[in-house]
Design a protein around this motif. Structure first.
Motif, PDB file in Angstrom:
ATOM      1  N   ASN A  10       7.105   0.280   2.561  1.00 54.21           N
ATOM      2  CA  ASN A  10       8.314   0.453   3.351  1.00 54.21           C
ATOM      3  C   ASN A  10       9.008  -0.895   3.484  1.00 54.21           C
ATOM      4  O   ASN A  10       8.344  -1.924   3.649  1.00 54.21           O
ATOM      5  N   MET A  70       4.398  -3.923  11.296  1.00 54.22           N
ATOM      6  CA  MET A  70       5.059  -2.936  12.151  1.00 54.22           C
ATOM      7  C   MET A  70       6.558  -2.841  11.861  1.00 54.22           C
ATOM      8  O   MET A  70       7.212  -1.894  12.307  1.00 54.22           O
ATOM      9  N   ASP A  86      11.316  -1.934   5.886  1.00 53.21           N
ATOM     10  CA  ASP A  86      11.432  -2.460   7.249  1.00 53.21           C
ATOM     11  C   ASP A  86      10.577  -1.710   8.255  1.00 53.21           C
ATOM     12  O   ASP A  86      10.609  -2.024   9.436  1.00 53.21           O
ATOM     13  N   GLY A  87       9.852  -0.715   7.779  1.00 48.87           N
ATOM     14  CA  GLY A  87       9.087   0.108   8.717  1.00 48.87           C
ATOM     15  C   GLY A  87       7.616  -0.231   8.731  1.00 48.87           C
ATOM     16  O   GLY A  87       7.224  -1.391   8.574  1.00 48.87           O
ATOM     17  N   ILE A  88       6.804   0.795   8.891  1.00 42.95           N
ATOM     18  CA  ILE A  88       5.360   0.623   9.045  1.00 42.95           C
ATOM     19  C   ILE A  88       4.687   0.438   7.688  1.00 42.95           C
ATOM     20  O   ILE A  88       4.956   1.171   6.749  1.00 42.95           O
ATOM     21  N   ASN A  89       3.810  -0.557   7.605  1.00 42.75           N
ATOM     22  CA  ASN A  89       3.018  -0.766   6.382  1.00 42.75           C
ATOM     23  C   ASN A  89       1.581  -1.059   6.774  1.00 42.75           C
ATOM     24  O   ASN A  89       1.195  -2.214   6.868  1.00 42.75           O
ATOM     25  N   PHE A  90       0.812  -0.027   7.030  1.00 44.53           N
ATOM     26  CA  PHE A  90      -0.575  -0.261   7.437  1.00 44.53           C
ATOM     27  C   PHE A  90      -1.473  -0.520   6.224  1.00 44.53           C
ATOM     28  O   PHE A  90      -2.288  -1.423   6.273  1.00 44.53           O
TER      29      PHE A  90
END
Lengths: 613, 225
Positions: free
Chosen positions: A4, A252, A6-10
């Motif tokens: 992603n 995050m 700008d979003g979540i990258n777990f």
């Protein structure tokens, strides 16, 4: 890997690879190490180990440095495959495959050597054909058997095959016009206790002749027993909380504001380990709606994460953990103690403790993993772990001072240390005897229920060590022992082993195979894997024999740990200590004209060690 | 009297609803909702487990503490509930009820009564489509803001004011669609989505197609030809 923006990258456990990923998620850390790494990439022709504990970001560090320097390996070997394909799990085959593919891509004429037809009983016609077989995606039993047979044949002629590979690399270098740069990725996935690690040794030695980057675990960095102990090393430590915080925020993305309240706690619980930090974050977001307060959610997050990582892990010794908690320091020597299964290596490999930075000499700053701290802080304190381990381990396990006899195999012996103390007025304790004492304690701990192969080069030295270990073993009142030599005779090896087990109801079975095994015996023994499952065993094998047996022991090798005797001895004692022992031994000889058999044996070990140092 | 351009926009408005937000058969509704749910993790860039039953699912963004569920009986009867989460508690913020058994302005009929103006396809310009989509989805004419700093705290990249929940939307699919857009906190994804939809509707409307846009295409799962 699609990330992603700008979003979540777990995506825990997946290293960053390309420029977009670095731009989005990379946080600058390990700066000094990166400078050293770039300097190695640009100037060196020797091998390098880059190591750290699981989850410290080794692969990302390596990828980022490749990207920053624009220097990439000519050959990459992936040793971390866990594939259904037998070829992809065999270090030698991995090496051969990549080198040959590179040679073919470079249009190298390989007609100078074609031993494959002969080596594989006609199954492989030439190198091109070998590559075709490598690339077969047919998972039929037939193809599996063909591959297995080829792998065994190549493995049995490992030295020869590696010799050819050396020549092929030389021709590749000639074609490229520069020295080859290799990357051995995934060594870090191999625990030292894993038999497969043994197979890496000869491959490691082969690659160490070139400019090879080895990606290893921290235990390999501190290990002075294996093939690469003398290489240049870069250690990636656990990180400080500020860096972990920045990384979590990046992971995050635009949602980072949502963890403002909890992020400091997550960082503290991570202990500076990135993978642990990410798992904590993932668990927290999964469970945040299940708890009434932030505190209760945090406790549940820590509990869940600790279950994820440690539920099935073997716990290291309480003494070590308490010592670490108190002193926050560990010495590199402690990490490579012989036969150290229960202690430092396990605690590092499985992340029970985290290594931070170099302190002084061979000392490193360490701490307990915050997730497991509570498991070790309730019992009595230990003041000096090394002392306990080196001098009192056996005694603390209720070992009496004097040895007993067993069977008719050995003479009764007075433990070496006691005898030496009596013989010398200043109670000099031989360093060598201490090491033997430790090996004995490590191999014969009552906690062990497993099987060990002790591989050796020198039969005489092995006999001395074995005598010592047996004497020590019999000082355990509750630990009975049986040793016998398995010989080539009318009685099959299988029957000799079964009879020994059936007739002797003991805790530990020790079998020596010094006269070797024939091909039929090797195969039969491999099929006895399940028979051996419930017994604690020590097998003594010549290292050259072992090299021949292991490729064929596809079942059995999963059951055993391998302990290379001379390597462990040499790794545990330094030149000065040997000199001290020799001096003390000379003094002893001057004082007493009648040197005992035990002392004579020790002298053999001492002289051997001196010759090797 | 409507001007020519106002009438064009009114027709675009109704056509967009008809072509993209009016699945009627049960299979089409199922597909539309499946695609809707599956498009959300990518658009919001979050971790999200797709619901097993798209007909009765809860959409949750745990990073902004918002969730919503829906029950769509038909285009005329449905309800969408929006919640806020505080720790283990979940509070309903509002419930958007659609019940067309009560009178509403028959926009379609009124429009068809108007004398149709003869135009060729070039007359529809992208600015008109953009303007209509603004009113339907991106910046609904009548909208509410969520005034609660606990939901979108100071650190959020998009302020409360930029989240505009359309008010008088009587089509449940359109309502869900604009929630998807409004609860996206990623500015760049919002812009991309807007451009994508303008492009999609521009292609379809200029072709004067009367075939419904597939759900896959509407949610960006397939490339338009």
């Amino acid at each position: 890997m699609i990330r992603n923006k700008d979003g979540i990258n777990f995506d825990e456990g997946i290293p960053l690879v390309d420029l977009t990923e670095f731009e989005t998620l990379y946080v600058q850390c390990h700066e000094k190490q990166q400078i050293e790494f770039i300097s190695w990439l640009t100037d060196s022709t020797s091998p390098l180990l880059v190591g750290g504990q699981i989850g410290t970001g080794k692969s990302t560090f390596i990828n980022k440095t490749f990207s920053d320097s624009s220097i990439y390996p000519d050959l990459t070997f992936h040793f971390d495959q866990d594939s259904i394909d037998i070829f992809e799990n065999n270090p030698l085959i991995i090496i051969v495959k990549e080198i040959i593919i590179k040679a073919l891509n470079e249009n190298i004429d390989l007609s100078f050597t074609n031993p494959l037809y002969e080596l594989t009983d006609g199954q492989v016609s030439d190198w091109q054909n070998l590559i075709e077989i490598f690339q077969l995606n047919d998972f039929s039993l037939n193809v599996y058997n063909i591959k297995k047979n080829i792998a065994q044949k190549l493995q049995l002629n490992e030295d020869f095959v590696l010799g050819i590979m050396r020549e092929v690399i030389s021709r590749i270098e000639g074609k490229m016009g520069h020295k080859i740069f290799c990357f051995a990725s995934g060594f870090d996935k191999y625990s030292k206790a894993n038999v497969e690690f043994y197979f890496l040794n000869s491959v490691s030695l082969f690659l160490s002749k070139y400019k090879t980057l080895f990606e290893v675990n921290a235990v390999h960095i501190f290990d002075n027993t294996w093939a690469l102990k003398s290489c240049q090393k870069i250690f990636l430590s656990s990180l400080n909380n500020d860096i972990v915080k920045e990384i979590l925020k990046k992971r995050m993305g635009v949602y980072s504001f949502s963890i403002d309240e909890i992020i400091n706690n997550l960082c503290a619980l991570s202990g500076g380990n990135l993978r642990q930090a990410l798992r904590l974050l993932t668990n927290y977001t999964m469970m945040k709606y299940n708890y009434e307060t932030l505190e209760s959610c945090l406790i549940a997050t820590a509990k869940k994460t600790s279950q994820d990582f440690f539920a099935f892990a073997s716990r290291p010794s309480e003494e070590l953990m308490k010592y670490i908690f108190k002193e926050k320091i560990i010495s590199a020597t402690t990490i490579s103690l012989p036969g150290d299964k229960e202690t430092a290596q396990r605690s590092i490999y499985q992340n029970w403790i985290f290594i931070y930075e170099h302190f002084e000499g061979d000392k490193w700053k360490v701490d307990l993993n915050p997730l497991v701290q509570h498991l070790f802080l309730n019992s009595n304190e230990i003041t000096n772990y090394e002392t306990v381990l080196l001098n009192s381990y056996a005694q603390s396990n209720q070992i009496s001072s004097y040895g007993l006899t067993f069977g008719n195999q050995l003479q009764s012996k007075t433990p070496l240390v006691e005898e030496l103390k009596k013989s010398l007025s200043d109670s000099y304790v031989f360093n060598t005897a201490e090491i033997l004492h430790m090996i004995s304690a490590a191999l014969l701990s009552t906690d062990r229920t497993d099987r060990i192969i002790i591989a050796y080069r020198d039969k005489e030295i092995t006999e001395v060590v074995r005598d010592y270990i047996f004497a020590k073993a019999n000082s355990f009142e509750y630990q009975s022992f049986f040793h016998t030599e398995i010989v080539m005779s009318d009685i099959s090896v299988q029957n000799q082993l079964l009879e020994a087990i059936k007739k002797n109801d003991v805790n530990i079975y020790s079998f020596s195979f010094s006269s070797g095994l024939n091909d039929n015996d090797i195969e039969v023994v491999d099929k006895m894997r399940d028979v051996f499952l419930s017994y604690q065993m020590i097998w003594w094998l010549q290292i050259d024999d072992l090299k021949y047996y292991l490729p064929k022991w596809t079942q059995l090798r999963q059951l055993f740990e391998i302990f290379i005797l001379e390597d462990e001895l040499l790794a545990s004692i330094n030149k000065n200590e040997i000199e001290e022992d020799l001096k003390a031994y000379s003094e002893l000889k001057l004082k007493s004209k009648n040197i005992s058999i035990t002392m004579g044996s020790l002298a053999k070990v001492l002289l051997w060690l001196k010759g090797k140092e | 009297m409507l001007t020519n351009r106002e009438q064009i926009k009114a027709e675009i408005w109704l056509k967009i609803i008809m072509l993209a937000f009016s699945p009627s058969k049960q299979d089409d509704i199922f597909t539309w909702l499946s695609c809707y749910i599956r498009s959300i993790p990518k658009f919001w860039e979050i971790e999200f487990s797709p619901a097993r039953n798209p007909l009765n699912a809860t959409i949750e963004n745990q990073f902004i503490n918002i969730s919503y569920d829906y029950k769509i009986d038909s285009l005329s009867k449905s309800v969408i509930n929006v919640f806020v989460h505080r720790s283990s508690e979940k509070y309903i913020l509002w419930s958007h009820d659609i019940d067309k058994s009560y009178y509403s302005l028959p926009s379609n009929s009124i429009l068809s009564m108007l004398k149709s103006t003869s135009r060729n396809k070039e007359e529809i310009i992208n600015e008109e489509i953009e303007s209509v989509l603004d009113g339907l989805i991106f910046h609904p004419t009548v909208h509410q803001h969520i005034i609660d700093d606990n939901i979108f705290s100071a650190g959020a990249s998009i302020s409360n004011h930029e989240i505009r929940i359309g008010g008088c939307i009587d089509n449940p699919f359109l309502y869900l669609f604009q929630l998807r857009y409004q609860f996206c906190l990623l500015g760049s994804n919002r812009i991309e989505e807007k451009n994508r939809l303008i492009g999609l509707f521009s292609r379809v409307l200029k072709k004067k197609s009367t075939i419904q846009i597939s759900a896959g295409e509407l949610f960006g799962f397939s490339l338009s030809k």
